[in-house]
Scaffold this active site. Sequence first.
Site, PDB file in Angstrom:
ATOM      1  N   THR A   1     -16.512   2.979 -15.723  1.00  0.00           N
ATOM      2  CA  THR A   1     -16.799   1.985 -14.861  1.00  0.00           C
ATOM      3  C   THR A   1     -17.318   0.644 -15.699  1.00  0.00           C
ATOM      4  O   THR A   1     -18.010   0.818 -16.642  1.00  0.00           O
ATOM      5  CB  THR A   1     -17.724   2.076 -13.411  1.00  0.00           C
ATOM      6  OG1 THR A   1     -17.952   0.825 -13.036  1.00  0.00           O
ATOM      7  CG2 THR A   1     -19.037   2.626 -14.107  1.00  0.00           C
ATOM      8  N   SER A   2     -16.853  -0.740 -15.485  1.00  0.00           N
ATOM      9  CA  SER A   2     -17.256  -1.725 -16.210  1.00  0.00           C
ATOM     10  C   SER A   2     -18.710  -2.342 -15.736  1.00  0.00           C
ATOM     11  O   SER A   2     -19.271  -3.126 -16.476  1.00  0.00           O
ATOM     12  CB  SER A   2     -16.237  -2.991 -15.707  1.00  0.00           C
ATOM     13  OG  SER A   2     -16.290  -3.283 -14.222  1.00  0.00           O
TER      14      SER A   2
ATOM     15  N   TYR B   1       0.959  -1.142   0.053  1.00  0.00           N
ATOM     16  CA  TYR B   1      -0.069   0.015  -0.103  1.00  0.00           C
ATOM     17  C   TYR B   1       0.715   1.307   0.003  1.00  0.00           C
ATOM     18  O   TYR B   1       0.173   2.297  -0.448  1.00  0.00           O
ATOM     19  CB  TYR B   1      -0.974   0.029   1.134  1.00  0.00           C
ATOM     20  CG  TYR B   1      -2.326  -0.714   0.798  1.00  0.00           C
ATOM     21  CD1 TYR B   1      -3.303  -0.264  -0.056  1.00  0.00           C
ATOM     22  CD2 TYR B   1      -2.402  -2.026   1.152  1.00  0.00           C
ATOM     23  CE1 TYR B   1      -4.511  -0.965  -0.280  1.00  0.00           C
ATOM     24  CE2 TYR B   1      -3.498  -2.863   0.602  1.00  0.00           C
ATOM     25  CZ  TYR B   1      -4.475  -2.324  -0.040  1.00  0.00           C
ATOM     26  OH  TYR B   1      -5.623  -3.044  -0.554  1.00  0.00           O
TER      27      TYR B   1
ATOM     28  N   CYS C   1      -1.590   3.978  15.957  1.00  0.00           N
ATOM     29  CA  CYS C   1      -2.617   5.060  16.330  1.00  0.00           C
ATOM     30  C   CYS C   1      -2.035   5.986  17.031  1.00  0.00           C
ATOM     31  O   CYS C   1      -1.522   5.447  18.112  1.00  0.00           O
ATOM     32  CB  CYS C   1      -3.859   4.527  16.567  1.00  0.00           C
ATOM     33  SG  CYS C   1      -5.168   5.670  17.055  1.00  0.00           S
TER      34      CYS C   1
ATOM     35  N   HIS D   1     -15.361   2.675  -1.844  1.00  0.00           N
ATOM     36  CA  HIS D   1     -14.469   1.741  -1.336  1.00  0.00           C
ATOM     37  C   HIS D   1     -13.259   2.386  -0.448  1.00  0.00           C
ATOM     38  O   HIS D   1     -12.218   1.869  -0.254  1.00  0.00           O
ATOM     39  CB  HIS D   1     -13.706   1.243  -2.667  1.00  0.00           C
ATOM     40  CG  HIS D   1     -14.862   0.260  -3.383  1.00  0.00           C
ATOM     41  ND1 HIS D   1     -14.646   0.302  -4.595  1.00  0.00           N
ATOM     42  CD2 HIS D   1     -15.790  -0.451  -2.940  1.00  0.00           C
ATOM     43  CE1 HIS D   1     -15.511  -0.562  -5.267  1.00  0.00           C
ATOM     44  NE2 HIS D   1     -16.331  -0.966  -4.169  1.00  0.00           N
TER      45      HIS D   1
ATOM     46  N   ASN E   1     -17.643   5.662 -21.625  1.00  0.00           N
ATOM     47  CA  ASN E   1     -16.736   4.742 -21.534  1.00  0.00           C
ATOM     48  C   ASN E   1     -16.194   4.318 -22.923  1.00  0.00           C
ATOM     49  O   ASN E   1     -16.897   4.165 -23.672  1.00  0.00           O
ATOM     50  CB  ASN E   1     -17.287   3.470 -20.930  1.00  0.00           C
ATOM     51  CG  ASN E   1     -16.247   2.488 -20.191  1.00  0.00           C
ATOM     52  OD1 ASN E   1     -15.454   2.012 -20.882  1.00  0.00           O
ATOM     53  ND2 ASN E   1     -16.579   2.154 -18.855  1.00  0.00           N
ATOM     54  N   PRO E   2     -14.893   3.955 -23.154  1.00  0.00           N
ATOM     55  CA  PRO E   2     -14.277   3.468 -24.370  1.00  0.00           C
ATOM     56  C   PRO E   2     -14.787   2.214 -24.818  1.00  0.00           C
ATOM     57  O   PRO E   2     -14.454   1.965 -26.072  1.00  0.00           O
ATOM     58  CB  PRO E   2     -12.713   3.877 -24.310  1.00  0.00           C
ATOM     59  CG  PRO E   2     -12.537   3.894 -22.888  1.00  0.00           C
ATOM     60  CD  PRO E   2     -13.833   4.120 -21.967  1.00  0.00           C
TER      61      PRO E   2
ATOM     62  N   CYS F   1      -4.218   5.680  20.584  1.00  0.00           N
ATOM     63  CA  CYS F   1      -4.470   4.486  21.301  1.00  0.00           C
ATOM     64  C   CYS F   1      -3.384   3.544  21.061  1.00  0.00           C
ATOM     65  O   CYS F   1      -3.080   2.567  22.030  1.00  0.00           O
ATOM     66  CB  CYS F   1      -5.816   3.572  21.053  1.00  0.00           C
ATOM     67  SG  CYS F   1      -5.933   2.717  19.567  1.00  0.00           S
TER      68      CYS F   1
ATOM     69  N   CYS G   1      -7.648   2.915  12.536  1.00  0.00           N
ATOM     70  CA  CYS G   1      -7.143   2.278  13.514  1.00  0.00           C
ATOM     71  C   CYS G   1      -8.073   0.888  13.815  1.00  0.00           C
ATOM     72  O   CYS G   1      -8.993   0.953  13.420  1.00  0.00           O
ATOM     73  CB  CYS G   1      -7.198   3.114  14.874  1.00  0.00           C
ATOM     74  SG  CYS G   1      -6.774   2.086  16.438  1.00  0.00           S
TER      75      CYS G   1
END
Length: 257
Positions: free
Chosen positions: A197-198, A76, A156, A128, A222-223, A159, A136
């Site tokens: 979007t698909s 990530y 975090c 999403h 969409n293309p 905490c 956290c």
Amino acid sequence: MTSRSPAPLPELIERAAAHLRGARHVCVLTGAGISAESGIPTFRDAQEGLWAQYSPLDLATPEGFERDPELVWRWYEWRRDMIRAARPNAGHVALARLAGRVPRLTLVTQNVDGLHQRAGSPHVLEYHGNILRDRCTVEQIVADRSEDARAGLPRCAACGGLLRPDVVWFGEAIPAEPMLSAAAAAEDCDTFLSIGTSSLVYPAAGLAEVALRRRATVIEINPNATDLSPHADLVLRGPSGRVLPVLLQRMGWKCSI
């Protein structure tokens, strides 16, 4: 019997512009295609080189994170660096301009890159999550990182709990607030734009179906052909970064990036 040829793109854009000029509430759903125009690969396309050896189950599931949080965080952070280097494209900018020109616009995105916000779109519903935020694992809230360099994995600040990216992983539920707000917008809108979007990933793909049932005008940009294409009222074939600025120009507004 010969099938009727589709109308040329300029004519379709004119018709779409007419619908948008008269719209009361526009609901927009964007997918990976609009971000791909900024050079951001889809999740699976990003699994190249070093990352090709790993399964999505290793990199983007709660179970994978529990097994090897260091691996997941490396993946990530690599993706975050790529996204930070990207810029909103003309499609993102056009949607931000459109929000200020219609009575109401609800923007729902399946993307996690924050490019809509960077382009100036207000109140984006992130289906999403957002890859640039941390959450956290103890408090289950968006959290700041501890500045303690000895902490190793991100912790975090409040905490000390382990942090994770604030995205929806495979097998996890869509957050209730964006899901409910998006569904309400699809029910209420009179014009629905499906962009890049698909139309395969549910529940997001179901938003266009709701709009169709409510007799809203559904416009796809969409293309490539999708499952939505045969049902949409207007299909504008092409990348959003080219189609959307022209669409706004036909409405009488300039859009530049």
